[in-house]
Design an enzyme around this catalytic site. Sequence first.
Site, PDB file in Angstrom:
ATOM      1  N   LYS A  56       0.844  -1.224  -0.025  1.00 57.66           N
ATOM      2  CA  LYS A  56       0.076  -0.035   0.070  1.00 57.66           C
ATOM      3  C   LYS A  56       0.949   1.366   0.076  1.00 57.66           C
ATOM      4  O   LYS A  56       0.592   2.272  -0.621  1.00 57.66           O
ATOM      5  CB  LYS A  56      -1.021   0.046   1.185  1.00 57.66           C
ATOM      6  CG  LYS A  56      -1.924  -1.114   1.076  1.00 57.66           C
ATOM      7  CD  LYS A  56      -2.944  -1.085   2.205  1.00 57.66           C
ATOM      8  CE  LYS A  56      -4.055  -2.053   2.087  1.00 57.66           C
ATOM      9  NZ  LYS A  56      -4.772  -2.053   3.404  1.00 57.66           N
ATOM     10  N   ALA A  72      -0.395   0.466   6.030  1.00 59.77           N
ATOM     11  CA  ALA A  72      -0.925  -0.263   7.080  1.00 59.77           C
ATOM     12  C   ALA A  72      -1.772  -1.175   6.711  1.00 59.77           C
ATOM     13  O   ALA A  72      -2.590  -1.117   5.895  1.00 59.77           O
ATOM     14  CB  ALA A  72      -1.453   0.734   8.401  1.00 59.77           C
ATOM     15  N   ASP A  73      -1.715  -2.483   7.346  1.00 60.33           N
ATOM     16  CA  ASP A  73      -2.726  -3.470   7.227  1.00 60.33           C
ATOM     17  C   ASP A  73      -2.681  -4.434   8.279  1.00 60.33           C
ATOM     18  O   ASP A  73      -1.691  -4.285   9.137  1.00 60.33           O
ATOM     19  CB  ASP A  73      -2.266  -4.210   5.813  1.00 60.33           C
ATOM     20  CG  ASP A  73      -3.732  -4.549   5.380  1.00 60.33           C
ATOM     21  OD1 ASP A  73      -4.685  -5.416   6.064  1.00 60.33           O
ATOM     22  OD2 ASP A  73      -3.971  -4.679   3.994  1.00 60.33           O
ATOM     23  N   GLN A  74      -3.897  -5.441   8.528  1.00 58.95           N
ATOM     24  CA  GLN A  74      -3.937  -6.048   9.630  1.00 58.95           C
ATOM     25  C   GLN A  74      -4.579  -7.403   9.051  1.00 58.95           C
ATOM     26  O   GLN A  74      -5.223  -7.569   8.215  1.00 58.95           O
ATOM     27  CB  GLN A  74      -4.905  -5.582  10.917  1.00 58.95           C
ATOM     28  CG  GLN A  74      -4.864  -6.271  12.008  1.00 58.95           C
ATOM     29  CD  GLN A  74      -6.047  -5.734  12.920  1.00 58.95           C
ATOM     30  OE1 GLN A  74      -7.294  -5.260  12.618  1.00 58.95           O
ATOM     31  NE2 GLN A  74      -5.270  -5.252  13.836  1.00 58.95           N
ATOM     32  N   GLY A 109       0.686  -4.635  10.474  1.00 54.88           N
ATOM     33  CA  GLY A 109       1.901  -4.213   9.793  1.00 54.88           C
ATOM     34  C   GLY A 109       1.812  -2.737   9.430  1.00 54.88           C
ATOM     35  O   GLY A 109       0.717  -2.327   9.198  1.00 54.88           O
TER      36      GLY A 109
END
Length: 200
Positions: A56, A72-74, A109
């Site tokens: 991203k 950011a990601d989860q 992250g």
Amino acid sequence: MLILASKSTTRKSLLENAGLRFSVASAGVDEREIEQAALTRGENRAGLASLLAQAKALAVSAMTPQALVIGADQTIAFQDQGLHKPLDREDAAERLMAMAGKSHQLHSGVALARGGKIVWSTVETAVLTFKSFTRKTVDRVLDLEGEAIFDSVAAYRLEGPSIRLFESIEGDYFTILGLPLLPLLAALEQHAPESFEPGS
């Protein structure tokens, strides 16, 4: 210039509350394609969270190379399986019932990119344990949560009525919300100190 490459209102609010100056842009990456390729290579869910965050950040950085971009990601891991956002209310209810009385991991992250390159990234993990509960309890919580539940990868919101479903939580609160804020702020102090200055 600092850009958040995320449509998440929660991540936006966390950065706003920290007093940062930034803009928002949608990354537009194919998360499922990245996931499939990563898991085929044997990547774990923590590694996947990092890869998605970096993808991203890089996507938006390619469009605005002069900016510092936050990606950011989860991901969520339950009994060695990954989960995605619920398809509908019944899907959310069934998932929560399957997780009752059990633990799962949330991996968040976050990455910084500039000029089409990753300059910093990290992953933080939290372990959450649900109480044992009934379908009636789940339905009551979902009634209170409403449409907001469909934006959660885990079919719950710790900052909402879903909190009543939990027995214990191990890990950073911001990590659970999807943005490891403290390590990110430390990185921004190094890579974008101007974003901490007051201004319009």
